[in-house]
Design a protein around this motif. Structure first.
Motif, PDB file in Angstrom:
ATOM      1  N   ASN A  83      15.186 -65.834   9.632  1.00  0.00           N
ATOM      2  CA  ASN A  83      14.824 -66.582  10.477  1.00  0.00           C
ATOM      3  C   ASN A  83      15.189 -67.743   9.887  1.00  0.00           C
ATOM      4  OD1 ASN A  83      13.625 -65.626  12.445  1.00  0.00           O
ATOM      5  ND2 ASN A  83      11.739 -67.012  12.297  1.00  0.00           N
ATOM      6  N   GLY A  84      16.300 -68.535  10.906  1.00  0.00           N
ATOM      7  CA  GLY A  84      16.974 -69.568  10.655  1.00  0.00           C
ATOM      8  C   GLY A  84      18.570 -69.541  10.535  1.00  0.00           C
ATOM      9  N   THR A  85      18.683 -68.503  10.294  1.00  0.00           N
ATOM     10  CA  THR A  85      20.010 -67.737  11.030  1.00  0.00           C
ATOM     11  C   THR A  85      20.694 -68.756  12.042  1.00  0.00           C
ATOM     12  OG1 THR A  85      19.883 -65.471  10.038  1.00  0.00           O
ATOM     13  CG2 THR A  85      21.794 -65.760  11.311  1.00  0.00           C
ATOM     14  N   GLN A  86      22.034 -68.831  11.937  1.00  0.00           N
ATOM     15  CA  GLN A  86      22.960 -69.180  13.378  1.00  0.00           C
ATOM     16  C   GLN A  86      24.147 -68.115  12.948  1.00  0.00           C
ATOM     17  OE1 GLN A  86      25.741 -72.740  13.386  1.00  0.00           O
ATOM     18  NE2 GLN A  86      24.223 -73.392  14.921  1.00  0.00           N
ATOM     19  N   LEU A  87      23.893 -67.454  14.292  1.00  0.00           N
ATOM     20  CA  LEU A  87      24.545 -66.038  14.076  1.00  0.00           C
ATOM     21  C   LEU A  87      26.236 -67.142  15.407  1.00  0.00           C
ATOM     22  CD1 LEU A  87      24.703 -63.196  13.971  1.00  0.00           C
ATOM     23  CD2 LEU A  87      23.951 -62.862  16.227  1.00  0.00           C
ATOM     24  N   THR A  88      27.423 -66.664  14.241  1.00  0.00           N
ATOM     25  CA  THR A  88      28.468 -67.247  14.723  1.00  0.00           C
ATOM     26  C   THR A  88      29.717 -65.945  15.675  1.00  0.00           C
ATOM     27  OG1 THR A  88      28.988 -67.092  12.290  1.00  0.00           O
ATOM     28  CG2 THR A  88      28.087 -69.450  13.337  1.00  0.00           C
ATOM     29  N   PHE A  89      30.036 -66.521  16.447  1.00  0.00           N
ATOM     30  CA  PHE A  89      30.666 -65.904  17.181  1.00  0.00           C
ATOM     31  C   PHE A  89      32.580 -66.307  17.776  1.00  0.00           C
ATOM     32  CE2 PHE A  89      28.892 -67.538  20.961  1.00  0.00           C
ATOM     33  CZ  PHE A  89      29.917 -67.173  21.883  1.00  0.00           C
ATOM     34  N   CYS A  90      33.208 -65.426  17.513  1.00  0.00           N
ATOM     35  CA  CYS A  90      34.452 -66.084  18.537  1.00  0.00           C
ATOM     36  C   CYS A  90      34.594 -65.222  19.367  1.00  0.00           C
ATOM     37  CB  CYS A  90      35.204 -66.053  17.123  1.00  0.00           C
ATOM     38  SG  CYS A  90      36.976 -66.916  17.405  1.00  0.00           S
ATOM     39  N   CYS A  91      35.535 -65.336  19.945  1.00  0.00           N
ATOM     40  CA  CYS A  91      36.209 -64.153  21.476  1.00  0.00           C
ATOM     41  C   CYS A  91      37.961 -63.984  20.795  1.00  0.00           C
ATOM     42  CB  CYS A  91      35.946 -64.284  23.206  1.00  0.00           C
ATOM     43  SG  CYS A  91      34.665 -64.799  22.877  1.00  0.00           S
ATOM     44  N   TYR A  92      38.214 -63.203  20.996  1.00  0.00           N
ATOM     45  CA  TYR A  92      39.930 -63.373  20.134  1.00  0.00           C
ATOM     46  C   TYR A  92      40.903 -64.235  21.179  1.00  0.00           C
ATOM     47  CZ  TYR A  92      38.954 -60.376  16.088  1.00  0.00           C
ATOM     48  OH  TYR A  92      38.766 -60.417  15.094  1.00  0.00           O
TER      49      TYR A  92
END
Length: 383
Positions: free
Chosen positions: A69-78
């Motif tokens: 908990n507290g995690t910011q899950l980051t994502f990126c689309c190529y």
């Protein structure tokens, strides 16, 4: 056609069949749906020292892939300009469906958040759209093992702006959150016609080899790793299957078709795994030299605030006979940034982070308790 590869020594993005074929809804009643399916990358199961008893190892496996908990899950689309094959680049419509799928999971008010980033090197989840690569994702914290920004942690192999495609996006993000395939739930009571399953998945459009079929269909997941004690045939993590593949339960011999979207059990699982913090609930504050009891049960998480008054190297550690995952975040206006972590599960030591922290900046310490002989005697301290 090329086969899905065997388990690599170092986890890498899986290959998949060349010839893509758009997923379609089930055909006439009683016929197998002509679908392409998610093919998870094969992973080595975690091995424990013989001194770690079954109860303890089960507890560790139950939470080992979940985020703190507290995690910011980051994502990126190529995107255009990234040094990756052009086939990895997504269409605007598909990228928008990915964003909407993240929103659908995270708008449930859970204790972790998500953010889209522009640079693959900065993102934890890196998403490709290769039609020849099939659809797949690493599960939960397994994503952290794939650190090369030129390696995908998730791929989509067909259009997402269809009902089946939208469920595919939800399904793969479910994997990234820590969910496994529901039809591999050991509580499902599914008995397969293994020969029929192999014939079907070895054929087009999936063209899987036997190891991929065993890993994604026939293998039973450890009871410790599934989301509950019962099977949810309507989970977004459940496949649709045509007639003749399932022998038992008898009700599914003619096929299995989930309702689509997030089921009630999906929503309950994510709320239990990542409980949200209400606006009126205060986050406990860590003070230098003063220990605080963790005060949670096995499988639960707790987050603490810490704002140093002096710039120096601090030690943060747990105490007690417990298996924990501890993560240190720097709190920013753009969201939490993970800057350190330690997992002591399955060992005879405690989690500890030593790091230089800046006076006046706000930090958070998130701790997930896997297992403790005496949970009430487990504490955390900064000094």
């Amino acid at each position: 056609m090329p086969k899905v590869p065997k388990v690599p020594k170092v986890p890498k993005a899986p290959k998949a069949p060349k010839a893509p074929k758009a997923a379609s809804a089930a055909t006439a009643a009683g016929e197998a749906p002509i679908l392409r399916y998610c093919a998870q990358p094969m992973q080595h199961p975690r091995q424990f020292d013989p001194a770690v008893d079954a109860l303890r190892s089960r507890a560790i496996l139950a939470g080992g892939k979940k985020w703190v908990n507290g995690t910011q899950l980051t994502f990126c689309c190529y995107k255009t300009g990234d040094a990756v094959p052009g086939s990895w680049l997504g269409k605007a419509a598909d990228i928008e469906e990915v964003r909407q799928a993240f929103q659908a999971w995270f708008k449930l008010g859970i204790g972790i958040s998500f953010k889209e980033l522009a640079a693959p090197a900065d993102a934890t989840i890196r998403i490709g759209f290769d039609p020849a690569g099939g659809s797949w994702s690493y599960v939960g914290r397994d994503n952290l093992n794939i650190r090369d920004p030129l390696q995908r942690t998730m791929n989509f192999g067909w259009a997402l702006n269809t009902p089946y495609g939208r469920d595919t996006a939800m399904h793969e993000i479910g994997h990234a959150l820590g969910l496994e395939h529901e039809h591999q739930n050991p509580f499902a009571g599914i008995s397969w016609d293994a020969d029929a399953v192999r014939r079907y998945f070895q054929g087009p459009p999936n063209n899987w080899d036997e190891r991929t079929i065993d890993w994604n269909i026939l293998r039973k997941i450890s009871p410790a790793e599934v989301k509950g004690t019962s099977w949810d045939p309507d989970s977004v993590m459940e496949y649709a299957f045509g007639a003749g593949l399932i022998s038992e339960p008898a009700a599914y011999r003619k096929g299995l078709q989930p309702k689509g979207g997030l089921s009630a059990a999906d929503k309950a699982w994510i709320a239990e795994s990542y409980p949200g913090v209400g606006p009126k609930k205060e986050i406990p504050v860590l003070e230098v030299g003063l220990s605080q009891k963790l005060a949670i049960k096995a499988g639960e998480t707790r987050v603490f605030d810490f704002t140093p008054t002096r710039t120096r190297t601090y030690s943060i550690a747990t105490f007690g006979s417990a298996d924990t995952l501890m993560v240190l975040f720097e709190v920013r206006s753009s969201g939490n940034l993970e800057i350190g972590g330690d997992d002591d599960s399955g060992t005879d030591r405690n989690a500890k982070i030593d790091m230089r922290l800046i006076s006046g900046r706000r930090y958070q310490v998130g701790i997930r308790l896997y297992y403790a002989q005496m949970a009430g005697e487990t504490s955390v301290m900064v000094w």
